[in-house]
Design an enzyme around this catalytic site. Sequence first.
Site, mmCIF file in Angstrom:
data_model
loop_
_atom_site.group_PDB
_atom_site.id
_atom_site.type_symbol
_atom_site.label_atom_id
_atom_site.label_comp_id
_atom_site.label_asym_id
_atom_site.label_seq_id
_atom_site.Cartn_x
_atom_site.Cartn_y
_atom_site.Cartn_z
ATOM 1 N N LYS A 1 33.946 16.756 8.283
ATOM 2 C CA LYS A 1 34.722 17.826 8.907
ATOM 3 C C LYS A 1 34.568 19.124 8.114
ATOM 4 O O LYS A 1 34.619 19.122 6.872
ATOM 5 C CB LYS A 1 36.193 17.403 8.965
ATOM 6 C CG LYS A 1 37.113 18.398 9.642
ATOM 7 C CD LYS A 1 38.529 17.830 9.726
ATOM 8 C CE LYS A 1 39.487 18.805 10.393
ATOM 9 N NZ LYS A 1 40.836 18.230 10.568
ATOM 10 N N SER B 1 42.501 18.846 14.773
ATOM 11 C CA SER B 1 41.446 19.774 14.428
ATOM 12 C C SER B 1 40.114 19.108 14.102
ATOM 13 O O SER B 1 39.112 19.797 13.897
ATOM 14 C CB SER B 1 41.906 20.625 13.227
ATOM 15 O OG SER B 1 42.200 19.810 12.101
ATOM 16 N N SER C 1 45.799 15.566 13.028
ATOM 17 C CA SER C 1 44.396 15.886 13.311
ATOM 18 C C SER C 1 43.386 14.779 13.048
ATOM 19 O O SER C 1 42.194 14.955 13.284
ATOM 20 C CB SER C 1 43.986 17.142 12.542
ATOM 21 O OG SER C 1 44.672 18.260 13.045
#
Length: 486
Positions: free
Chosen positions: A84, A159, A183
């Site tokens: 990420k 996210s 997230s």
Amino acid sequence: MTLNHKDYSKLSAAEIVAQVKAGDISARDVTEAALARMALAEPHIHAYCHPAPDLARAMADAVDAKIAAGEDPGPLAGVPVGIKDLVATKDLPTVMGSKYYLGFMPEDDDISVARLRKAGAVILGKTNVPEFGYSGVGHNPVFETARNPWNLAMTPGGSSAGSAASVVAGVSPFAIASDGGGSIRIPASLSGLVGFKASMGRVPLWPGCRDPRFPGLSGWESLEHIGPVARTVKDAALMLSVISGPDMRDRHTIPQDFDWMEAYEEPLPRGLKIAFSEDFGFLAVDPEVRRLVREAAFAYAEAIGATLTEVDPGHRNPRDAFTALIMAESDLKGMRAMLSGHPEYMSPHLAAMISRDWTAEDFTNANMVRKEVVEAHWKLMSQYDLLISPTLAVPAFPVHMQGPEKIDGQMVSGFTWSGFCQPFNFTGQPAVSLPAGLTKEALPVGLQIVGPHLGDALVLRAARAFEEARPWAHLSAPLVDMLDLA
């Protein structure tokens, strides 16, 4: 042997490790298949904001060289992984979906990235995120919007948007995600994956959330967790077995008092007492989500010989407190300076949060609500072994939205649609999202299993038992079917 992208995309991380260590396939073969899959998927899903094919090949070759020399290649030997883009990587940009950080190259790896490298994993690149992670969806001012392989018009959730899209599309069997308000679990729910948020402190974070030099990167300290999104519970446990354990750079980390893979193999006790809530007493919930999660929860309880009792956790909606806590832990001075210098760089929703005239009372009130939530949930968990709820109030919604304005006929605002997630960032309890089924529009719905304080091993065993009772491996996103024909 040569491994094509279709066969590769069906392999779990555990299967890849076994075959690479046995010499049935090479890490380089696996990596080439992953890169071929990425090339096919990326024009559709935009999962990777920074693909790293050269790095991936070099890491794969290093694994193969260790095997050739008779050395241990590590517990994740040759497994491709997406990282990420809120998580620091010293040899890849960490842009965080922000124009302010274009070209930023951290000096250090995040602790979890360093541990993945040491374990023999192969980094495919950085995965797409909303700006600084201050959103539950996948769009930002810099890169193409990440899209959901189940329906390309829909968000995969955020996210950890690109991480989820990568895993669903078969580009990587698992990926690094992070969770300050859902997230890990949000994209797992909207994308039909396993998303495991371990207890606060199980997985150390640094420099993210810790290093004060980087506004936007240095917030969320008491809320954030790093963990996996994966296609199987075993793969989630495998990643957690590598990235968990204390580190002195993170003051919140805790001793590792159990073995993840041993815990995965242990049977789930019968006779568990499970609390169930389909709305926490204050959330509007899509009717299909209610139906699918209720059916799955009661069928699961019957399958494992547990009692299921409907409950109300007994606290108010912490939505406004959640926003205030995010801001209280952000570098408001630093982020306001960035906004002042280049206001056109920042997303409107984030600029509004940064610019609001926050007061000391806003922040202290938020802390009081947090304490109320913590009190309510320890009292609940003193009576029950586990808590089951929907992961989210809705299935996936269109990209470029921050969330639906209406749920089950009720007007809603802010983070209402993800309101099942934030309480467990407040409390730090372990929570996992698991696929509960598909809506009539063939969109995934997630079921959340929450454990008591530090009850990660129980949650892991419960998740494995749910996967056995309610398997999802036969479900396939439309984009996956299309890619398999290429």
